[in-house]
Design a protein around this motif. Structure first.
Motif, PDB file in Angstrom:
ATOM      1  N   ARG A  15       0.842  -1.197   0.000  1.00  0.00           N
ATOM      2  CA  ARG A  15       0.000   0.000   0.000  1.00  0.00           C
ATOM      3  C   ARG A  15       0.874   1.242   0.000  1.00  0.00           C
ATOM      4  O   ARG A  15       2.029   1.212   0.424  1.00  0.00           O
ATOM      5  CB  ARG A  15      -1.010   0.001   1.125  1.00  0.00           C
ATOM      6  N   LYS A  16       0.284   2.309  -0.487  1.00  0.00           N
ATOM      7  CA  LYS A  16       1.003   3.573  -0.634  1.00  0.00           C
ATOM      8  C   LYS A  16       1.456   4.102   0.724  1.00  0.00           C
ATOM      9  O   LYS A  16       0.687   4.094   1.688  1.00  0.00           O
ATOM     10  CB  LYS A  16       0.087   4.592  -1.315  1.00  0.00           C
ATOM     11  N   PRO A  17       2.700   4.570   0.802  1.00  0.00           N
ATOM     12  CA  PRO A  17       3.182   5.161   2.059  1.00  0.00           C
ATOM     13  C   PRO A  17       2.417   6.440   2.391  1.00  0.00           C
ATOM     14  O   PRO A  17       1.881   7.103   1.505  1.00  0.00           O
ATOM     15  CB  PRO A  17       4.651   5.492   1.757  1.00  0.00           C
ATOM     16  N   ILE A 103      17.964  21.593  -7.698  1.00  0.00           N
ATOM     17  CA  ILE A 103      16.609  21.047  -7.636  1.00  0.00           C
ATOM     18  C   ILE A 103      16.596  20.007  -6.518  1.00  0.00           C
ATOM     19  O   ILE A 103      17.508  19.194  -6.408  1.00  0.00           O
ATOM     20  CB  ILE A 103      16.193  20.400  -8.969  1.00  0.00           C
ATOM     21  N   TYR A 104      15.576  20.060  -5.693  1.00  0.00           N
ATOM     22  CA  TYR A 104      15.421  19.130  -4.574  1.00  0.00           C
ATOM     23  C   TYR A 104      14.074  18.435  -4.733  1.00  0.00           C
ATOM     24  O   TYR A 104      13.054  19.090  -4.944  1.00  0.00           O
ATOM     25  CB  TYR A 104      15.465  19.900  -3.252  1.00  0.00           C
ATOM     26  N   LEU A 105      14.077  17.118  -4.634  1.00  0.00           N
ATOM     27  CA  LEU A 105      12.834  16.347  -4.686  1.00  0.00           C
ATOM     28  C   LEU A 105      12.571  15.762  -3.310  1.00  0.00           C
ATOM     29  O   LEU A 105      13.318  14.907  -2.831  1.00  0.00           O
ATOM     30  CB  LEU A 105      12.924  15.227  -5.718  1.00  0.00           C
ATOM     31  N   LYS A 106      11.512  16.248  -2.636  1.00  0.00           N
ATOM     32  CA  LYS A 106      11.100  15.694  -1.340  1.00  0.00           C
ATOM     33  C   LYS A 106      10.214  14.490  -1.639  1.00  0.00           C
ATOM     34  O   LYS A 106       9.294  14.571  -2.438  1.00  0.00           O
ATOM     35  CB  LYS A 106      10.324  16.723  -0.528  1.00  0.00           C
ATOM     36  N   THR A 107      10.514  13.365  -0.979  1.00  0.00           N
ATOM     37  CA  THR A 107       9.810  12.116  -1.240  1.00  0.00           C
ATOM     38  C   THR A 107       9.133  11.602   0.028  1.00  0.00           C
ATOM     39  O   THR A 107       9.112  12.285   1.053  1.00  0.00           O
ATOM     40  CB  THR A 107      10.802  11.061  -1.768  1.00  0.00           C
ATOM     41  N   PHE A 108       8.654  10.370  -0.018  1.00  0.00           N
ATOM     42  CA  PHE A 108       8.032   9.751   1.156  1.00  0.00           C
ATOM     43  C   PHE A 108       9.043   9.534   2.283  1.00  0.00           C
ATOM     44  O   PHE A 108       8.698   9.601   3.454  1.00  0.00           O
ATOM     45  CB  PHE A 108       7.434   8.381   0.808  1.00  0.00           C
ATOM     46  N   THR A 109      10.291   9.225   1.934  1.00  0.00           N
ATOM     47  CA  THR A 109      11.272   8.830   2.944  1.00  0.00           C
ATOM     48  C   THR A 109      12.420   9.806   3.135  1.00  0.00           C
ATOM     49  O   THR A 109      13.297   9.556   3.939  1.00  0.00           O
ATOM     50  CB  THR A 109      11.882   7.457   2.594  1.00  0.00           C
ATOM     51  N   ALA A 133       9.602   4.487  -4.609  1.00  0.00           N
ATOM     52  CA  ALA A 133       9.242   4.013  -5.949  1.00  0.00           C
ATOM     53  C   ALA A 133       7.876   3.339  -5.979  1.00  0.00           C
ATOM     54  O   ALA A 133       7.544   2.692  -6.971  1.00  0.00           O
ATOM     55  CB  ALA A 133      10.319   3.053  -6.445  1.00  0.00           C
ATOM     56  N   PHE A 134       7.079   3.502  -4.954  1.00  0.00           N
ATOM     57  CA  PHE A 134       5.759   2.875  -4.939  1.00  0.00           C
ATOM     58  C   PHE A 134       4.959   3.308  -6.159  1.00  0.00           C
ATOM     59  O   PHE A 134       4.929   4.481  -6.519  1.00  0.00           O
ATOM     60  CB  PHE A 134       4.987   3.249  -3.668  1.00  0.00           C
ATOM     61  N   ALA A 135       4.304   2.347  -6.827  1.00  0.00           N
ATOM     62  CA  ALA A 135       3.454   2.640  -7.980  1.00  0.00           C
ATOM     63  C   ALA A 135       2.291   1.658  -7.992  1.00  0.00           C
ATOM     64  O   ALA A 135       2.455   0.486  -7.676  1.00  0.00           O
ATOM     65  CB  ALA A 135       4.250   2.531  -9.273  1.00  0.00           C
ATOM     66  N   TYR A 136       1.124   2.155  -8.379  1.00  0.00           N
ATOM     67  CA  TYR A 136      -0.043   1.288  -8.496  1.00  0.00           C
ATOM     68  C   TYR A 136      -0.022   0.491  -9.795  1.00  0.00           C
ATOM     69  O   TYR A 136      -0.602  -0.572  -9.878  1.00  0.00           O
ATOM     70  CB  TYR A 136      -1.331   2.106  -8.446  1.00  0.00           C
ATOM     71  N   CYS A 137       0.590   1.051 -10.838  1.00  0.00           N
ATOM     72  CA  CYS A 137       0.549   0.388 -12.145  1.00  0.00           C
ATOM     73  C   CYS A 137       1.912   0.498 -12.821  1.00  0.00           C
ATOM     74  O   CYS A 137       2.812   1.167 -12.327  1.00  0.00           O
ATOM     75  CB  CYS A 137      -0.536   0.989 -13.028  1.00  0.00           C
ATOM     76  N   VAL A 146      -6.310   8.971 -10.987  1.00  0.00           N
ATOM     77  CA  VAL A 146      -6.859   9.414  -9.702  1.00  0.00           C
ATOM     78  C   VAL A 146      -6.079   8.910  -8.507  1.00  0.00           C
ATOM     79  O   VAL A 146      -6.199   9.455  -7.414  1.00  0.00           O
ATOM     80  CB  VAL A 146      -8.344   9.010  -9.557  1.00  0.00           C
ATOM     81  N   PHE A 147      -5.260   7.865  -8.666  1.00  0.00           N
ATOM     82  CA  PHE A 147      -4.507   7.330  -7.533  1.00  0.00           C
ATOM     83  C   PHE A 147      -3.326   8.213  -7.142  1.00  0.00           C
ATOM     84  O   PHE A 147      -2.878   8.186  -6.012  1.00  0.00           O
ATOM     85  CB  PHE A 147      -4.028   5.911  -7.828  1.00  0.00           C
ATOM     86  N   ARG A 148      -2.793   8.969  -8.073  1.00  0.00           N
ATOM     87  CA  ARG A 148      -1.673   9.899  -7.831  1.00  0.00           C
ATOM     88  C   ARG A 148      -0.646   9.304  -6.861  1.00  0.00           C
ATOM     89  O   ARG A 148      -0.482   9.762  -5.739  1.00  0.00           O
ATOM     90  CB  ARG A 148      -2.190  11.236  -7.333  1.00  0.00           C
ATOM     91  N   CYS A 149       0.077   8.299  -7.330  1.00  0.00           N
ATOM     92  CA  CYS A 149       1.042   7.543  -6.506  1.00  0.00           C
ATOM     93  C   CYS A 149       2.067   8.426  -5.790  1.00  0.00           C
ATOM     94  O   CYS A 149       2.542   8.069  -4.719  1.00  0.00           O
ATOM     95  CB  CYS A 149       1.806   6.548  -7.372  1.00  0.00           C
ATOM     96  N   LYS A 150       2.435   9.527  -6.402  1.00  0.00           N
ATOM     97  CA  LYS A 150       3.493  10.371  -5.829  1.00  0.00           C
ATOM     98  C   LYS A 150       2.936  11.603  -5.109  1.00  0.00           C
ATOM     99  O   LYS A 150       3.685  12.537  -4.812  1.00  0.00           O
ATOM    100  CB  LYS A 150       4.477  10.815  -6.917  1.00  0.00           C
ATOM    101  N   ARG A 151       1.645  11.606  -4.815  1.00  0.00           N
ATOM    102  CA  ARG A 151       1.078  12.732  -4.068  1.00  0.00           C
ATOM    103  C   ARG A 151       1.753  12.791  -2.708  1.00  0.00           C
ATOM    104  O   ARG A 151       1.850  11.795  -1.995  1.00  0.00           O
ATOM    105  CB  ARG A 151      -0.427  12.580  -3.901  1.00  0.00           C
ATOM    106  N   GLY A 152       2.273  13.943  -2.365  1.00  0.00           N
ATOM    107  CA  GLY A 152       3.066  14.123  -1.150  1.00  0.00           C
ATOM    108  C   GLY A 152       4.498  14.496  -1.498  1.00  0.00           C
ATOM    109  O   GLY A 152       5.195  15.100  -0.699  1.00  0.00           O
ATOM    110  N   PHE A 153       4.942  14.127  -2.698  1.00  0.00           N
ATOM    111  CA  PHE A 153       6.260  14.558  -3.181  1.00  0.00           C
ATOM    112  C   PHE A 153       6.184  16.047  -3.514  1.00  0.00           C
ATOM    113  O   PHE A 153       5.139  16.539  -3.947  1.00  0.00           O
ATOM    114  CB  PHE A 153       6.646  13.823  -4.463  1.00  0.00           C
ATOM    115  N   ILE A 154       7.284  16.749  -3.346  1.00  0.00           N
ATOM    116  CA  ILE A 154       7.359  18.166  -3.706  1.00  0.00           C
ATOM    117  C   ILE A 154       8.691  18.415  -4.401  1.00  0.00           C
ATOM    118  O   ILE A 154       9.734  17.949  -3.936  1.00  0.00           O
ATOM    119  CB  ILE A 154       7.254  19.085  -2.465  1.00  0.00           C
TER     120      ILE A 154
END
Length: 185
Positions: A15-17, A103-109, A133-137, A146-154
């Motif tokens: 499941r998505k973090p 450039i900085y990529l903020k991720t889940f971890t 790297a979590f992905a639904y598909c 609509v799942f937007r796997c990377k929602r929360g990344f900035i």
């Protein structure tokens, strides 16, 4: 039957973090030498006092990407499917002689920081692994469903003239339902 391969960077989570499991990041920059200080965690990120070159560093306040789109236009695409998950960050600047400093990529971890060298052209690719790297598909590129796997990344992009720009990874495109991707080929 198609045999699935599992690459070493593939996320095996079921499941998505949670988007809020990684603490926020605040950036400080030395006015004198340009040194960058990304600060994460803690309750009082805004109250940090970081000294460099004998003086207080400035806290960089992020601006919304839409407010500076005519000067610095930042876009992204999620590519790679399950095994080679990555975020491709592209930019266009008003002046061809300029480019972002970093450039900085903020991720889940955590986060990934990359400096943009004078010879580097857009895009900059941030390879993801494990939980990030979590992905639904396995769509490549991402359909922005609509799942937007990377929602929360900035994505944070810094340019001396424009300042700090913040781009959340929250695009959602309804064209994936219409089969528009197949019509483009």
């Amino acid at each position: 039957m198609i045999e699935q391969t599992f690459g070493p960077r593939r996320c095996r989570d079921t499941r998505k973090p949670l988007a809020n499991q990684c603490p926020d990041v605040v950036f400080y920059r030395c006015r004198e030498c340009g040194a960058l200080f990304p600060v994460t965690g803690g309750q009082a990120l805004e109250e940090k006092e970081i000294l460099c070159c004998g003086q207080m560093t400035e806290k960089l306040e992020p601006r919304d990407a839409d407010s500076v789109r005519d000067i610095l236009d930042v876009t992204y695409q999620i590519v790679g499917g399950y095994n080679d998950n990555a975020v491709k960050v592209a930019w266009k600047m008003g002046s061809f002689k300029r480019h972002p400093e970093w450039i900085y990529l903020k991720t889940f971890t955590g986060g990934y920081l990359k400096y943009v060298m004078d010879t580097k052209r857009s895009p900059m690719v941030f390879a993801l692994a494990d939980t990030d790297a979590f992905a639904y598909c396995d769509e490549d590129p991402c359909l922005e469903c609509v799942f937007r796997c990377k929602r929360g990344f900035i994505i944070y992009v810094y340019d001396r003239e424009t300042g700090l720009i913040e781009v959340p990874l929250d695009k959602m495109n309804a064209q994936w339902q219409t089969g528009a991707k197949n019509k483009q080929n």
